[in-house]
Design a protein around this motif. Sequence first.
Motif, mmCIF file in Angstrom:
data_model
loop_
_atom_site.group_PDB
_atom_site.id
_atom_site.type_symbol
_atom_site.label_atom_id
_atom_site.label_comp_id
_atom_site.label_asym_id
_atom_site.label_seq_id
_atom_site.Cartn_x
_atom_site.Cartn_y
_atom_site.Cartn_z
ATOM 1 N N GLN A 38 18.223 -7.755 19.324
ATOM 2 C CA GLN A 38 19.210 -8.751 18.921
ATOM 3 C C GLN A 38 18.544 -9.786 18.035
ATOM 4 N N GLU A 39 19.368 -10.564 17.355
ATOM 5 C CA GLU A 39 18.852 -11.623 16.504
ATOM 6 C C GLU A 39 18.265 -12.749 17.358
ATOM 7 N N PRO A 40 17.208 -13.409 16.900
ATOM 8 C CA PRO A 40 16.683 -14.564 17.629
ATOM 9 C C PRO A 40 17.742 -15.651 17.765
ATOM 10 N N GLN A 41 17.713 -16.366 18.873
ATOM 11 C CA GLN A 41 18.664 -17.446 19.113
ATOM 12 C C GLN A 41 17.913 -18.717 19.466
ATOM 13 N N MET A 42 18.269 -19.812 18.803
ATOM 14 C CA MET A 42 17.679 -21.113 19.076
ATOM 15 C C MET A 42 18.442 -21.777 20.214
ATOM 16 N N ILE A 43 17.723 -22.288 21.208
ATOM 17 C CA ILE A 43 18.351 -22.889 22.376
ATOM 18 C C ILE A 43 17.616 -24.164 22.778
ATOM 19 N N THR A 44 18.191 -24.898 23.708
ATOM 20 C CA THR A 44 17.541 -26.059 24.319
ATOM 21 C C THR A 44 17.724 -25.967 25.830
ATOM 22 N N VAL A 63 10.657 -11.674 35.779
ATOM 23 C CA VAL A 63 11.869 -11.496 34.977
ATOM 24 C C VAL A 63 12.836 -12.615 35.349
ATOM 25 N N LEU A 64 13.191 -13.435 34.370
ATOM 26 C CA LEU A 64 14.012 -14.626 34.573
ATOM 27 C C LEU A 64 15.444 -14.353 34.130
ATOM 28 N N THR A 65 16.376 -15.114 34.698
ATOM 29 C CA THR A 65 17.776 -15.043 34.274
ATOM 30 C C THR A 65 18.080 -16.237 33.385
ATOM 31 N N LEU A 66 18.424 -15.963 32.140
ATOM 32 C CA LEU A 66 18.719 -17.023 31.174
ATOM 33 C C LEU A 66 20.208 -17.030 30.864
ATOM 34 N N GLN A 67 20.851 -18.185 31.093
ATOM 35 C CA GLN A 67 22.272 -18.342 30.798
ATOM 36 C C GLN A 67 22.435 -19.293 29.622
ATOM 37 N N VAL A 68 23.014 -18.787 28.541
ATOM 38 C CA VAL A 68 23.293 -19.597 27.363
ATOM 39 C C VAL A 68 24.792 -19.560 27.135
ATOM 40 N N GLY A 69 25.460 -20.671 27.442
ATOM 41 C CA GLY A 69 26.916 -20.662 27.369
ATOM 42 C C GLY A 69 27.473 -19.709 28.413
ATOM 43 N N ASP A 70 28.295 -18.755 27.956
ATOM 44 C CA ASP A 70 28.882 -17.772 28.868
ATOM 45 C C ASP A 70 28.080 -16.486 28.950
ATOM 46 N N GLU A 71 26.977 -16.413 28.205
ATOM 47 C CA GLU A 71 26.184 -15.180 28.172
ATOM 48 C C GLU A 71 24.951 -15.299 29.060
ATOM 49 N N THR A 72 24.661 -14.222 29.774
ATOM 50 C CA THR A 72 23.497 -14.171 30.655
ATOM 51 C C THR A 72 22.621 -12.991 30.257
ATOM 52 N N SER A 73 21.332 -13.215 30.200
ATOM 53 C CA SER A 73 20.398 -12.136 29.850
ATOM 54 C C SER A 73 19.131 -12.263 30.675
ATOM 55 N N SER A 74 18.398 -11.157 30.788
ATOM 56 C CA SER A 74 17.111 -11.145 31.473
ATOM 57 C C SER A 74 16.011 -11.364 30.448
ATOM 58 N N VAL A 75 15.095 -12.282 30.749
ATOM 59 C CA VAL A 75 14.034 -12.637 29.803
ATOM 60 C C VAL A 75 12.720 -12.814 30.559
ATOM 61 N N VAL A 76 11.634 -12.872 29.800
ATOM 62 C CA VAL A 76 10.336 -13.276 30.352
ATOM 63 C C VAL A 76 9.773 -14.381 29.468
ATOM 64 N N LEU A 77 8.934 -15.219 30.049
ATOM 65 C CA LEU A 77 8.277 -16.294 29.318
ATOM 66 C C LEU A 77 7.133 -15.714 28.491
ATOM 67 N N LYS A 78 7.163 -15.912 27.176
ATOM 68 C CA LYS A 78 6.125 -15.349 26.314
ATOM 69 C C LYS A 78 5.190 -16.394 25.739
ATOM 70 N N ASP A 93 9.034 -20.043 24.214
ATOM 71 C CA ASP A 93 9.505 -18.767 23.669
ATOM 72 C C ASP A 93 9.857 -17.844 24.828
ATOM 73 N N PHE A 94 11.049 -17.270 24.777
ATOM 74 C CA PHE A 94 11.467 -16.271 25.756
ATOM 75 C C PHE A 94 11.685 -14.933 25.046
ATOM 76 N N LEU A 95 11.346 -13.851 25.737
ATOM 77 C CA LEU A 95 11.559 -12.505 25.212
ATOM 78 C C LEU A 95 12.615 -11.811 26.062
ATOM 79 N N ARG A 96 13.644 -11.268 25.411
ATOM 80 C CA ARG A 96 14.666 -10.528 26.138
ATOM 81 C C ARG A 96 14.079 -9.244 26.707
ATOM 82 N N VAL A 97 14.527 -8.911 27.902
ATOM 83 C CA VAL A 97 14.056 -7.713 28.591
ATOM 84 C C VAL A 97 15.089 -6.603 28.409
ATOM 85 N N THR A 98 14.607 -5.427 28.048
ATOM 86 C CA THR A 98 15.470 -4.260 27.893
ATOM 87 C C THR A 98 15.077 -3.216 28.930
#
Length: 203
Positions: A38-44, A63-78, A93-98
């Motif tokens: 996916q495209e990189p996303q800037m967040i706070t 493996v962390l759960t990141l919620q941005v707005g209504d979307e939730t994804s699994s990420v790791v701290l990079k 920096d977070f990396l999405r987990v696939t």
Amino acid sequence: MSVDFNIVAQPRETVGKGASRRLRRAGEVPAIVYGGHQEPQMITLPHNELLKHLEHEAFYSHVLTLQVGDETSSVVLKDLQRHPAKPFIQHVDFLRVTQGEKLRMSVPLHFLNEESCVGVKAGGLVSRSLTEVEVSCLPQDLPEYIEIDMVAMEVGAILHLSELQLPAGVELAHAAGDEVVVAIQAPRGGADEESEGEDSAEA
């Protein structure tokens, strides 16, 4: 994995040093999440909440759960950038987990029975060369840490990377080289030094 981490973040539109400074003054940490095809996303995310998470060692290799707005994804701290002189986090920096794709992550080492191992009881000194190792594994196999039981290590014993007991599904990310992880060194002022002292005294 015994701990679950949920991070609530907000998308951000403004970028640049000036915008980042304004966010930090407002108690927010600028961050980015990328990967996962996916495209990189800037967040706070709130600085105080992030600090609470960072108090847990597992946060760095989990493996962390990141919620941005209504979307939730699994990420790791990079990556984590800290202020050089103040207790502030400047960027994350977070990396999405696939699922089905291997991760490369640094995992801490936990040394067990260090004080009660054979070598220490005999007067030896523990010398740690590594405190973490980089591993490759699927997200569901990512360990929070790797244990090293030192109870049987004698004076002169050396544990290399290739001798680590890794959990199922986990392998070292670097095949080349065989670094020393931990060793039990002979006690200072051993027999050789004593005999030298005796020879000097006789002379």
